[in-house]
Structures are given as structure tokens and as C-alpha cells.
Motif scaffolding. Structure first.
Motif, PDB file in Angstrom:
ATOM      1  N   ALA A 163      -0.099  61.502 -64.149  1.00 47.09           N
ATOM      2  CA  ALA A 163      -1.482  62.089 -63.579  1.00 47.09           C
ATOM      3  C   ALA A 163      -2.542  61.219 -64.003  1.00 47.09           C
ATOM      4  O   ALA A 163      -3.485  61.315 -63.189  1.00 47.09           O
ATOM      5  N   LEU A 164      -2.353  60.655 -65.022  1.00 48.39           N
ATOM      6  CA  LEU A 164      -3.709  59.784 -65.622  1.00 48.39           C
ATOM      7  C   LEU A 164      -3.251  58.412 -65.064  1.00 48.39           C
ATOM      8  O   LEU A 164      -3.917  57.347 -65.726  1.00 48.39           O
ATOM      9  N   ALA A 165      -2.526  57.974 -64.335  1.00 50.22           N
ATOM     10  CA  ALA A 165      -2.202  56.602 -63.849  1.00 50.22           C
ATOM     11  C   ALA A 165      -3.498  55.938 -63.511  1.00 50.22           C
ATOM     12  O   ALA A 165      -3.782  54.793 -63.587  1.00 50.22           O
ATOM     13  N   SER A 166      -4.255  56.607 -62.703  1.00 51.84           N
ATOM     14  CA  SER A 166      -5.708  56.186 -62.269  1.00 51.84           C
ATOM     15  C   SER A 166      -6.829  57.100 -62.448  1.00 51.84           C
ATOM     16  O   SER A 166      -6.247  58.425 -62.162  1.00 51.84           O
ATOM     17  N   ILE A 167      -7.794  56.884 -62.671  1.00 49.60           N
ATOM     18  CA  ILE A 167      -8.992  57.865 -63.073  1.00 49.60           C
ATOM     19  C   ILE A 167     -10.182  57.242 -62.184  1.00 49.60           C
ATOM     20  O   ILE A 167     -10.380  56.128 -62.071  1.00 49.60           O
ATOM     21  N   GLU A 168     -10.961  58.075 -61.721  1.00 46.83           N
ATOM     22  CA  GLU A 168     -12.257  57.543 -61.309  1.00 46.83           C
ATOM     23  C   GLU A 168     -13.436  57.926 -62.155  1.00 46.83           C
ATOM     24  O   GLU A 168     -13.325  59.181 -62.734  1.00 46.83           O
ATOM     25  N   CYS A 191      -6.467  49.903 -84.009  1.00 49.00           N
ATOM     26  CA  CYS A 191      -7.831  50.688 -84.241  1.00 49.00           C
ATOM     27  C   CYS A 191      -8.675  50.671 -83.171  1.00 49.00           C
ATOM     28  O   CYS A 191      -8.481  49.920 -82.013  1.00 49.00           O
ATOM     29  N   VAL A 192      -9.765  51.693 -83.262  1.00 43.19           N
ATOM     30  CA  VAL A 192     -10.708  51.631 -82.046  1.00 43.19           C
ATOM     31  C   VAL A 192     -12.038  51.069 -82.662  1.00 43.19           C
ATOM     32  O   VAL A 192     -12.598  51.398 -83.725  1.00 43.19           O
ATOM     33  N   PRO A 193     -12.298  49.751 -82.194  1.00 42.87           N
ATOM     34  CA  PRO A 193     -13.696  49.100 -82.751  1.00 42.87           C
ATOM     35  C   PRO A 193     -14.974  49.789 -82.381  1.00 42.87           C
ATOM     36  O   PRO A 193     -14.921  50.616 -81.339  1.00 42.87           O
ATOM     37  N   ILE A 213     -20.229  53.978 -72.096  1.00 39.42           N
ATOM     38  CA  ILE A 213     -19.630  55.158 -72.100  1.00 39.42           C
ATOM     39  C   ILE A 213     -17.799  54.867 -72.410  1.00 39.42           C
ATOM     40  O   ILE A 213     -17.382  53.841 -72.213  1.00 39.42           O
ATOM     41  N   VAL A 214     -17.409  55.837 -72.999  1.00 42.06           N
ATOM     42  CA  VAL A 214     -15.810  55.870 -73.138  1.00 42.06           C
ATOM     43  C   VAL A 214     -15.124  56.953 -72.653  1.00 42.06           C
ATOM     44  O   VAL A 214     -15.633  57.978 -72.717  1.00 42.06           O
ATOM     45  N   VAL A 215     -13.976  56.607 -71.656  1.00 39.46           N
ATOM     46  CA  VAL A 215     -13.344  57.433 -71.219  1.00 39.46           C
ATOM     47  C   VAL A 215     -11.785  57.095 -71.570  1.00 39.46           C
ATOM     48  O   VAL A 215     -11.535  56.229 -72.322  1.00 39.46           O
ATOM     49  N   LYS A 216     -11.058  58.114 -71.440  1.00 40.28           N
ATOM     50  CA  LYS A 216      -9.791  58.108 -71.825  1.00 40.28           C
ATOM     51  C   LYS A 216      -8.767  58.036 -70.683  1.00 40.28           C
ATOM     52  O   LYS A 216      -8.888  58.672 -69.788  1.00 40.28           O
ATOM     53  N   TRP A 217      -7.949  57.037 -70.861  1.00 37.90           N
ATOM     54  CA  TRP A 217      -6.989  56.476 -69.651  1.00 37.90           C
ATOM     55  C   TRP A 217      -5.602  56.117 -70.347  1.00 37.90           C
ATOM     56  O   TRP A 217      -5.729  55.325 -70.958  1.00 37.90           O
ATOM     57  N   ARG A 218      -4.958  56.904 -69.757  1.00 37.29           N
ATOM     58  CA  ARG A 218      -3.535  56.555 -70.361  1.00 37.29           C
ATOM     59  C   ARG A 218      -3.340  56.727 -71.833  1.00 37.29           C
ATOM     60  O   ARG A 218      -2.642  56.204 -72.702  1.00 37.29           O
ATOM     61  N   GLY A 219      -4.385  57.677 -72.365  1.00 39.75           N
ATOM     62  CA  GLY A 219      -4.086  57.936 -73.691  1.00 39.75           C
ATOM     63  C   GLY A 219      -4.802  56.991 -74.672  1.00 39.75           C
ATOM     64  O   GLY A 219      -4.730  56.996 -75.749  1.00 39.75           O
ATOM     65  N   LYS A 220      -5.541  56.066 -73.940  1.00 36.93           N
ATOM     66  CA  LYS A 220      -6.237  55.042 -74.709  1.00 36.93           C
ATOM     67  C   LYS A 220      -7.766  54.959 -74.275  1.00 36.93           C
ATOM     68  O   LYS A 220      -8.260  55.461 -73.449  1.00 36.93           O
ATOM     69  N   PRO A 221      -8.835  54.539 -75.137  1.00 39.36           N
ATOM     70  CA  PRO A 221     -10.129  54.697 -74.777  1.00 39.36           C
ATOM     71  C   PRO A 221     -10.352  53.454 -74.305  1.00 39.36           C
ATOM     72  O   PRO A 221      -9.839  52.399 -74.294  1.00 39.36           O
ATOM     73  N   VAL A 222     -11.232  53.417 -73.036  1.00 38.64           N
ATOM     74  CA  VAL A 222     -11.681  52.579 -72.308  1.00 38.64           C
ATOM     75  C   VAL A 222     -13.313  52.444 -72.354  1.00 38.64           C
ATOM     76  O   VAL A 222     -13.991  53.496 -72.369  1.00 38.64           O
ATOM     77  N   PHE A 223     -13.768  51.327 -72.783  1.00 32.26           N
ATOM     78  CA  PHE A 223     -15.176  50.861 -72.937  1.00 32.26           C
ATOM     79  C   PHE A 223     -15.828  50.410 -71.597  1.00 32.26           C
ATOM     80  O   PHE A 223     -15.352  49.698 -71.025  1.00 32.26           O
TER      81      PHE A 223
END
Length: 179
Positions: free
Chosen positions: A51-56, A127-129, A68-78
Motif C-alpha cells: 500500500a505504501l509502494a508509492s505516496i504523493e 541511523c537517521v541523520p 519535510i520528512v515523510v515516511k515511505w516504505r518504512g523509511k524517512p524521506v527528506f
């Protein structure tokens, strides 16, 4: 060779024993497949991952110099809205001796240099920088001291690779699709 196999090879009629051997082999294959299938099926991604294969993401309200930080496939995306100074520092770093060489222009979409989208996981130990630390004014991983520049390239510390780039495309002036 058994007597039945010799007879079958010679063109003789198959025997009851030949039929039993074929049926036993077919049942063994079916049994092995029935036992193995749940283990093979378990390796497929779970429904919540699919379900999280792609996000808008609506990034339009992100101020200059912020992320902004979003969660995609269980990982943070900056999703970073870079300032002209951050872009200039990143371009200046193109000629540096980099552990994982990459030009700044290869790390963002053409014509969209002010937007940098990276997976926010340190390539050393996961880790998350945090942003704004370190000598290069980019991301700093406090766990082991990896320092990334404003283009997400590793500049010092134990991390072997740059921050990874997810697949993404801009849908409009304020929306991006990740994945």
C-alpha cells in the motif's frame, strides 16, 4: 534397471508398477510444493508495504531552507527546499575528492535544483541523520559521525555511500510522487 523399466523401454505395455511409481512421484512433487509454498509466499511483501509502494506528498508549503520528512516504505524521506547558498555549496563540492562520486545535478531532477529528495537513512548503520550539523552544512549522523553535504553526498565519517535517492516524479508545482 528394473524388469518393468526394461519392458517399458522395449515398447511393452506399461505395468501396474509403472503407474504406481509415476503416481508416487507426482504425489511427492505435490507434497513438496504444498509444504514449500507457505515459506515462499511469506517472502512476498505484506499488504501494508504494498500500500505504501508509492505516496504523493504536497511539498508546496515548505519554506525555503527547510525540509519535510515523510515516511515511505518504512523509511524517512527528506524533501529539502534548498537555498541558493546550499545549492552553490553543493555545486562547489562537485570537484571535491568524494568517497562516492556524484555531481549535484545528478542528485535532483533537471530544472528543480532547489528540491532535493533523499532517503533519510545513514548508509553506515541505518541511523537517521539530522540537518544542519557538520562541516559541510548538510546532514550529520550523531551515532557515528558521518557528515553529508547539502546534496546528500558523504564527505566524512564511516558511511560508505551517499544518501540514497528514491524514485520520484513531480506531479505539479506542489506535489511529488515518491515510488
Amino acid at each position: 534397471m528394473s524388469e518393468g523399466a526394461i519392458a517399458a523401454a522395449a515398447g511393452a505395455e506399461p505395468t501396474k508398477r509403472d503407474f504406481i511409481h509415476i503416481m508416487a512421484g507426482a504425489m511427492a512433487v505435490g507434497l513438496v510444493g504444498g509444504i514449500a509454498w507457505p515459506f515462499i509466499d511469506e517472502m512476498n511483501p505484506s499488504a501494508d508495504t504494498l500500500a505504501l509502494a508509492s505516496i504523493e506528498v504536497d511539498y508546496g508549503k515548505t519554506p525555503l531552507g527547510q525540509q519535510i520528512v515523510v515516511k515511505w516504505r518504512g523509511k524517512p524521506v527528506f524533501i529539502r527546499h534548498r537555498t541558493p547558498q546550499e545549492i552553490a555549496e553543493a555545486v562547489a563540492g562537485d570537484s571535491a575528492d568524494l568517497r562516492d562520486p556524484a555531481r549535484d545535478e545528478d542528485r535532483h531532477k533537471p530544472g528543480m535544483a532547489e528540491w532535493l529528495i533523499v532517503i533519510g537513512v545513514c548508509t553506515h548503520l541505518g541511523c537517521v541523520p539530522t540537518f544542519g550539523g557538520g562541516k559541510y552544512h548538510g546532514w550529520f549522523c550523531p551515532c557515528h559521525g558521518s557528515v553529508y553535504d547539502t546534496s546528500g553526498r558523504i564527505r566524512s565519517g564511516p558511511a560508505p555511500k551517499n544518501l540514497y535517492l528514491p524514485d520520484y516524479s513531480f506531479l505539479s508545482k506542489s506535489k511529488v510522487k515518491i515510488g
